[in-house]
Design an enzyme around this catalytic site. Structure first.
Site, PDB file in Angstrom:
ATOM      1  N   SER A  27      39.164  20.712  45.062  1.00  0.00           N
ATOM      2  CA  SER A  27      40.817  20.832  45.117  1.00  0.00           C
ATOM      3  C   SER A  27      41.391  22.204  44.785  1.00  0.00           C
ATOM      4  CB  SER A  27      41.304  19.479  44.251  1.00  0.00           C
ATOM      5  OG  SER A  27      42.598  19.133  44.586  1.00  0.00           O
ATOM      6  N   ASP A  84      40.691  13.563  54.884  1.00  0.00           N
ATOM      7  CA  ASP A  84      41.580  13.972  53.903  1.00  0.00           C
ATOM      8  C   ASP A  84      42.919  14.139  54.010  1.00  0.00           C
ATOM      9  OD1 ASP A  84      42.595  14.890  51.427  1.00  0.00           O
ATOM     10  OD2 ASP A  84      40.683  16.195  51.205  1.00  0.00           O
ATOM     11  N   HIS A 125      40.221  12.582  50.179  1.00  0.00           N
ATOM     12  CA  HIS A 125      40.079  13.735  49.258  1.00  0.00           C
ATOM     13  C   HIS A 125      39.306  13.217  48.043  1.00  0.00           C
ATOM     14  CE1 HIS A 125      41.497  17.430  47.273  1.00  0.00           C
ATOM     15  NE2 HIS A 125      41.978  16.781  46.422  1.00  0.00           N
TER      16      HIS A 125
END
Length: 819
Positions: free
Chosen positions: A686, A762, A794
């Site tokens: 991330s 995602d 995600h």
């Protein structure tokens, strides 16, 4: 993003080290020669391609070597196996309203990916499983709509089964939970728990249910409208009827749930007769089309996703009457806010029945608390005959807002959940308000006069207060940082400012808590390094022995393999700010120097180096046995420190964090023996993935190889509230803060091995981020590795996929960091 964490909760860009099934592209690597600084030996600049790879060892060879050295062997299969090494950890633990029970969600004994609802008596006794998904579904498979899946993603819930619940009413005998689009009650009877299905419509789910304060009725969102339903079997009725494809009531919009930590869109009044509800209009929010690429199909999903600089959803607040007399039409009453109120961050009711809203300006440099009072207005006259007269209408009201608290910061204001009335202190004729502020330079609790807005300090902690836990008439319980943010402890303070640590305080541990209704007893979570969290029931008053609530014991293997951290004192790139860092020495029994894998997140709102339980514990232990040292570091801008430290990201993504990361890594060989500075790798997810790519796209990088999971690569593609909070408006990407953080424009600087990882579905960091970077690298003929996960979001889930991911990452680091 999270993440979460996440948390202040918000949790921004969650640091999830997860993955799923494979779809791979691996480029043949031809690495350009690295630049050699003046006077450096040629060998020091050799790239991974130049180094021989024949010396890499198999997993079996590594296991044999560690066993021979007296170290307990460990495999990736066991790291990600079932049952988990740490045991089946509970989540959402609560004390029942009557104080008789502790309830929680617990992974199933047969499948830790499925959550069940459990409870145990606070007076002592064994825990009881109240209900499981398989029991109530009766063989039917669990179904989720796309909206429900996205809502779980916002909450970072990756498991199935019963994923949330709540106590319904004050008697502590009834619980409510949603499952597979429907609603269920569990009643605690003398004969045992009894489950009752309240709804029978899986096609249009009842979302975000909430019981009224008296427990006699519940509200929920269905088809975008708010509904109420009595628990006595009466038919449900809708409070709103104007939902459309882009307009809905009572649910948190994407930005609120993902970036502001607000998961709800309506709140019951204390008397249960009204709802404070938000209406969301997404008509002007740009539509992003996501291709959810699965192995056997591709689903085209349209998502209202506001990228930086684009239009947000229009959110308005209303008061709805729930108990309208028969034959009347309840009219929503608008709760007006000023035009500059871009985001509604929090909402609720004061004890005297006045609703309140916390709102943010778009630049998030101002957070205001507005309360509302009402003036009656005449009801409209009925239409003249011969037209039929309308049903009698409720007397309308006009709401007037008044700002009570106005918090400002030249960088940004963090939202929080610390607002609470303090009944034991009256200021200007009303209960004082508890609030938190960073105006002193670190977050502290203050008391506010609700009428005048005047403040007086309550806490004066040497480090930042994390949050309020609970309060009664004269005592506030809160959590605060210790040991430069690496520990968290619990404290109680009276209204004269006399504070004390709660029983059980110790060095190098992490404690947090939830309080009961009277803030007399706490459900304490206590964890430490390599010690999974455990629950204790503890009195706020001193001297009472805590009750250890039995849970699922960790596998004994965990204690044998738990890595022992070495605190490493490193400084930031400014040469004076101390950074938190830990090192874990290799345990392969081989002479050094050794390669090192660096773990860092680097983004705002999260801290990873502390004495809390870490889910990466077993992974670190595995890499130690593979012959790697592991280095974990938090850069400036991360959480749990003072205001100056946490504001380091202002207009500086990919600047201060990269400088600190490089500085810390270069100091490591000076602080720790046996580190090979030529063989240091980096892994991040991330925001950590952004940091990993940025670190590799730098001619001055100290890293020999990098792995980036779900990386944001162009911040104009990321959402408004998160990105603009730190970087301001993008000016179509021309703003300096966006240009310097754009990774696509830096691809010509890639000279070291890079592995990119992303899930194709995602909905947080859109797959487009990696696609843009991939195209740019290919245009420059830059070789790289890539692994995509079909249909994964995600937070990518599944034991098999996670095992696959870490096998791949492990092989990548062994291959690229070989001596």
């Amino acid at each position: 993003m999270n993440f979460t964490l996440i948390a202040a909760r918000r949790v921004a860009l969650a640091c999830a080290l997860v993955a799923a099934p494979m779809c791979a592209f691996t480029a043949e690597r031809v690495i350009e020669p690295a630049r050699t600084s003046a006077g450096a030996k040629p060998d020091a600049a050799r790239t991974a391609k130049d180094r021989p790879m024949a010396s890499t060892r198999t997993v079996a060879e590594a296991a044999t070597a560690t066993a021979a050295s007296g170290v307990t062997p460990l495999t990736l299969e066991r790291v990600f196996g079932d049952p988990p090494l740490q045991g089946r950890l509970t989540r959402q633990a609560e004390i029942s309203p009557d104080g008789a029970w502790v309830s929680y969600l617990r992974p199933s004994a047969t499948d830790s990916e499925q959550l069940e609802l459990w409870a145990q008596p606070t007076a002592g006794g064994a825990p009881h499983r109240l209900v499981s998904a398989s029991e109530v579904l009766g063989g039917r498979s669990q179904q989720l709509t796309e909206a429900e899946r996205m809502a779980l993603e916002r909450k970072r819930i990756t498991q199935g089964g019963i994923t949330s619940y709540q106590w319904c009413g004050p008697d502590g005998r009834t619980l409510l939970f949603p499952l597979s689009g429907d609603l269920y009650l569990v009643r605690l009877t003398a004969e045992g728990p009894r489950a009752q299905r309240l709804a029978h419509d899986e096609q249009v789910p009842e979302q975000d249910p909430s019981c009224s304060p008296d427990g006699r009725q519940l509200a929920y969102v269905k088809g975008g409208n708010l509904w109420v339903q009595a628990l006595d079997g009466s038919a449900a009725r809708s409070l709103t009827q104007d939902a459309t494809e882009t307009r809905f009531w009572g649910l948190a919009e994407f930005i609120a749930a993902e970036e502001l930590g607000r998961q709800r869109g309506y709140w019951w009044a204390p008397d249960g007769r009204r709802l404070l509800a938000l209406q969301v209009d997404e008509a002007e929010v740009p539509v992003k089309t996501r291709a959810q690429i699965f192995a056997d199909r591709t689903n085209m999903t349209q998502q209202r996703y506001p990228g930086a600089g684009e239009r947000n959803a229009r959110v308005t607040a209303w008061m709805l009457a729930v108990d309208a007399p028969a034959g009347t039409v309840p009219r929503p009453v608008a709760l007006p806010l000023p035009a500059e109120a871009e985001y509604i961050a929090r909402a609720g009711w004061f004890g005297d029945g006045a609703p309140w809203l916390q709102w943010l300006t778009r630049d998030q440099k101002r957070l205001a608390l507005t309360e509302f009072e009402f003036e009656s207005a005449p009801a409209p006259a009925p239409a003249p005959a011969p037209a039929p007269a309308p049903a009698p209408a409720l007397v309308a009201a006009v709401a007037k807002g008044r700002i009570v608290i106005d918090e400002r910061d030249p960088a940004w204001v963090d939202v929080h959940d610390d607002l609470q009335e303090i009944g034991g202190l009256t200021l200007s004729g009303r209960p004082a308000l508890l609030w938190s502020s960073e105006a002193s330079g670190r977050r502290q609790l203050v008391l506010v006069d609700r009428k005048t807005g005047r403040r007086q300090a309550l806490t004066n902690e040497p480090e930042a207060v994390a949050h309020r836990v609970c309060s009664n008439g004269d005592t506030v319980v809160y959590a605060a940082a210790r040991d430069r943010g690496r520990s968290r402890e619990l404290f109680a303070i009276d209204l004269q400012g006399r504070s004390r640590a709660l029983d059980g305080a110790a060095d190098r541990q992490w404690r947090d808590a939830r309080g009961d209704r009277e803030c007399a007893r706490l459900l304490v979570t206590r964890a430490a390094w390599a010690q999974p969290p455990r629950l204790l029931l503890q009195d706020v008053k001193a001297g009472a022995a805590p009750i250890d609530l039995p849970g699922d014991a960790p596998d004994p293997l965990l204690a044998r393999i738990a890595p022992q951290p070495q605190v490493v004192e490193v400084t930031a790139a400014d040469g004076r700010t101390a950074l938190n860092a830990l090192y874990f020495a290799p345990l392969d029994g081989q002479p050094g120097p050794h390669a090192v894998i660096t773990l860092a997140y680097g983004g705002p709102g999260i801290a990873t180096v502390n004495w809390n339980w870490h889910r990466d514990t077993a992974l670190i232990a595995y890499w130690q046995r593979r012959g790697f040292g592991v280095f974990a570091v938090d850069t400036r801008g991360m959480q749990n420190r003072d205001r100056d430290f946490t504001r380091a990201h202002l207009n500086a993504f990919g600047v201060v964090d990269v400088q600190d990361l490089f500085a810390a890594v270069r100091q490591l060989p000076q602080r720790v023996a046996g580190v090979d500075p030529r063989r240091i790798g980096f892994f991040g997810w991330s925001y950590g993935g952004f940091l990993a790519v940025r670190a590799m796209l730098d001619a001055d990088t100290p890293f020999a190889a990098g792995v980036a999971g779900a990386p944001p690569t162009d911040w104009t593609l990321y959402d408004t509230a998160y990105t603009e909070r730190y970087l301001g408006l993008p000016d179509q990407g021309r703003a300096a803060a966006y240009r310097q953080a754009n990774l696509v424009s830096r691809v010509d600087q890639l000279t070291r091995p890079l592995l990119l990882i992303h899930g194709t579905a995602d909905d947080n960091v859109l797959f487009e981020h990696t696609l843009r970077l991939t195209e740019a690298l290919q245009q420059q003929s830059k070789p790289f590795d890539m692994m995509i996960y079909p249909g994964k979001a995600h937070g990518i889930t599944g034991r098999g996929p996670r095992l696959h991911l870490y096998r791949m990452i492990d092989a990548f680091f062994v291959r690229q960091l070989a001596p």
